[in-house]
Scaffold this motif. Structure first.
Motif, PDB file in Angstrom:
ATOM      1  N   SER A   1       1.490  -2.333  15.369  1.00 23.16           N
ATOM      2  CA  SER A   1       0.803  -1.112  14.984  1.00 23.16           C
ATOM      3  C   SER A   1       0.095  -1.319  13.665  1.00 23.16           C
ATOM      4  N   THR A   2      -0.851  -0.464  13.394  1.00 22.95           N
ATOM      5  CA  THR A   2      -1.623  -0.550  12.163  1.00 22.95           C
ATOM      6  C   THR A   2      -0.946   0.281  11.083  1.00 22.95           C
TER       7      THR A   2
ATOM      8  N   THR B   1      -0.074   2.830   8.372  1.00 27.24           N
ATOM      9  CA  THR B   1      -0.503   4.185   8.071  1.00 27.24           C
ATOM     10  C   THR B   1       0.097   4.600   6.743  1.00 27.24           C
ATOM     11  N   ALA B   2      -0.709   5.035   5.819  1.00 26.02           N
ATOM     12  CA  ALA B   2      -0.206   5.441   4.505  1.00 26.02           C
ATOM     13  C   ALA B   2       0.722   6.636   4.645  1.00 26.02           C
TER      14      ALA B   2
ATOM     15  N   ASN C   1       7.703  -0.297   6.787  1.00 28.42           N
ATOM     16  CA  ASN C   1       6.980  -0.781   5.611  1.00 28.42           C
ATOM     17  C   ASN C   1       7.593  -2.016   4.982  1.00 28.42           C
TER      18      ASN C   1
ATOM     19  N   TYR D   1       2.102  -6.127   7.971  1.00 31.90           N
ATOM     20  CA  TYR D   1       2.327  -4.692   7.790  1.00 31.90           C
ATOM     21  C   TYR D   1       2.959  -4.424   6.426  1.00 31.90           C
TER      22      TYR D   1
ATOM     23  N   TRP E   1       1.536  -2.309   3.143  1.00 28.76           N
ATOM     24  CA  TRP E   1       2.265  -1.293   2.384  1.00 28.76           C
ATOM     25  C   TRP E   1       2.247  -1.616   0.896  1.00 28.76           C
TER      26      TRP E   1
END
Length: 430
Positions: free
Chosen positions: A22-23, A25-26, A216, A225, A229
């Motif tokens: 997955s990408t 995400t903040a 994260n 990933y 983060w």
């Protein structure tokens, strides 16, 4: 005798918990922002004692990521960019497998034979770095992403989106009853909304441990990933004077490597305002382990010691950034030394948390010396007569890994894999 079932479980766990593709995400607008995603509400700002100057740094921040081989982390562009601003520790090692015992070790100087990620609570007579810091009024805190309440005691926590982001096994101080059974200490095991408030109010402590959530930190995802983060969370904070001062040392590392059949070498990086310009974009090949973070803190503030592996002169070299200033004498081991200690064995170290090789909780070894000149801390409720002199001798983890022992470890693990189900792994290491 090796306990192959535990080794096989941990090897299989790598397959059972494959990385989530997955990408990133903040989780919040900025690292200084509160967010509903973090779940736990901020519990006001902590009050710290006056700043206690160290010999080299006045603040030490550890950020721990998960389960990655050195080369895999070093290949990430974000890590390469950060490395240009700091010192890469090419000889830094985890102390065992799987995750939880490494977290126990970095704050308590021992993993007490633990070879699983199960629910544990270390009794109140076992001390931690907190005891050493508080003896000199040095403030401390830990920040855990997605922990629902301060000092949350549960095994894990599932967010409203039905994903389990937080796990107890990655929260080292909450596992020690000597910390959580004292309310003022428990209040310092904080969540990320607390962090946003604390950094905004310039009330961060002098010793800090940071654990991102399971995505994260790379545990459920991958090194790329985790790097994304860091780019979101750490990189902006490097220019925030409430976080990174001229006397701040920041360490990024991983709990353990991914490949259990090789040495437990993990990526380590020292950053922060305290790193001299001449030492930026350099490497340090000295042999370090998670115990080195303890001995380095002890050396910097001239603390006492825990009387455990923080006094093991083979395993607890002080970071050269500090030792070169304090004239502390390290051993001569480096990443390229031919015989490094055996730090990738699982389930073979006796201790109170190893049912197969049980040894009681032992009193600290008061004959050793740590990074500082202070005495060994002995809690008042310790049975000081229970020492290694009258208990079963542990396996010598300072002995080098030989070709034959490595082959035997791999062979035993392989023979058990067919006998263990993925479901059993998931149940143990959830």
């Amino acid at each position: 005798m090796i306990v192959p079932s535990i080794f096989a479980l941990t090897v299989l766990a790598r397959t059972a918990s494959a990385a989530v593709a997955s990408t990133f995400t903040a989780p919040a607008p900025a690292p200084t922002s509160e967010s509903p995603f973090y779940v736990g509400a901020a519990n006001s700002t902590i009050t710290n004692s006056p700043n206690v100057p160290g010999k080299v740094f006045d603040r030490f921040i550890q950020i721990w990521l998960e389960n990655t081989d050195f080369a895999q982390a070093a290949s990430q562009p974000v890590f390469q960019t950060l490395a240009a601003q700091g010192i890469t520790l090419t000889g830094y090692y985890g102390v065992t497998h799987p995750s939880e015992p490494n977290y126990l070790a970095v704050v308590g100087g021992d993993f007490f034979g633990l070879a699983t990620d199960v629910m544990e609570a270390v009794p109140t007579n076992m001390s931690t770095v907190v005891d050493l810091l508080e003896q000199k009024n040095i403030s401390w805190s830990t920040y855990q992403e997605n922990m629902p309440t301060d000092a949350y005691a549960g095994f894990n926590y599932t967010n409203p989106d039905n994903y389990t982001y937080y796990v107890r096994k990655h929260n080292p101080l909450v596992i020690y009853d000597s910390v959580t059974n004292i309310s003022t200490r428990a209040a310092r095991i904080r969540n990320f909304n607390d962090f946003a408030v604390d950094v905004g109010n310039n009330s961060l402590s002098q010793w800090i441990f940071v654990t991102p959530n399971l995505r994260n930190d790379g545990h459920d995802t991958n090194a790329a990933y985790a790097a994304a983060w860091l780019n979101f969370w750490l990189v902006p904070l490097l220019s925030d004077p409430n976080f990174n001062t001229a006397k701040t040392l920041i360490m990024i590392t991983f709990d353990e490597n991914e490949t259990y059949t090789i040495g437990n070498n993990v990526y380590g990086l020292l950053l922060g305002g305290v790193v001299p310009q001449a030492m930026k974009n350099t490497t340090d090949p000295t042999f370090y382990t998670h115990y080195s973070t303890l001995s380095t803190v002890e050396n910097n503030w001239d603390l006492g010691n825990l009387g455990r592996q923080d006094t093991n002169k083979t395993l607890a070299n002080v970071f050269n950034l500090v030792a070169s200033v304090t004239s502390y004498k390290n051993n001569n081991l480096t990443a390229s030394s031919p015989s490094l200690p055996m730090l990738n064995i699982t389930g073979t170290i006796p201790g109170p948390l190893n049912p197969n090789y049980y040894v009681p909780y032992l009193a600290p070894n008061t004959a050793g010396t740590g990074g500082g000149s202070g005495k060994t801390f002995v809690a008042p409720n310790v049975n000081t007569s229970l020492t290694s002199a009258n208990a079963p001798a542990p396996i010598n983890i300072t002995a080098p890994m030989t070709t034959s022992s490595a082959a035997g470890l791999t062979s035993n693990a392989g023979s058990m894999i067919a006998a263990v189900t993925v479901a059993a792994v998931a149940a143990m290491l959830l």
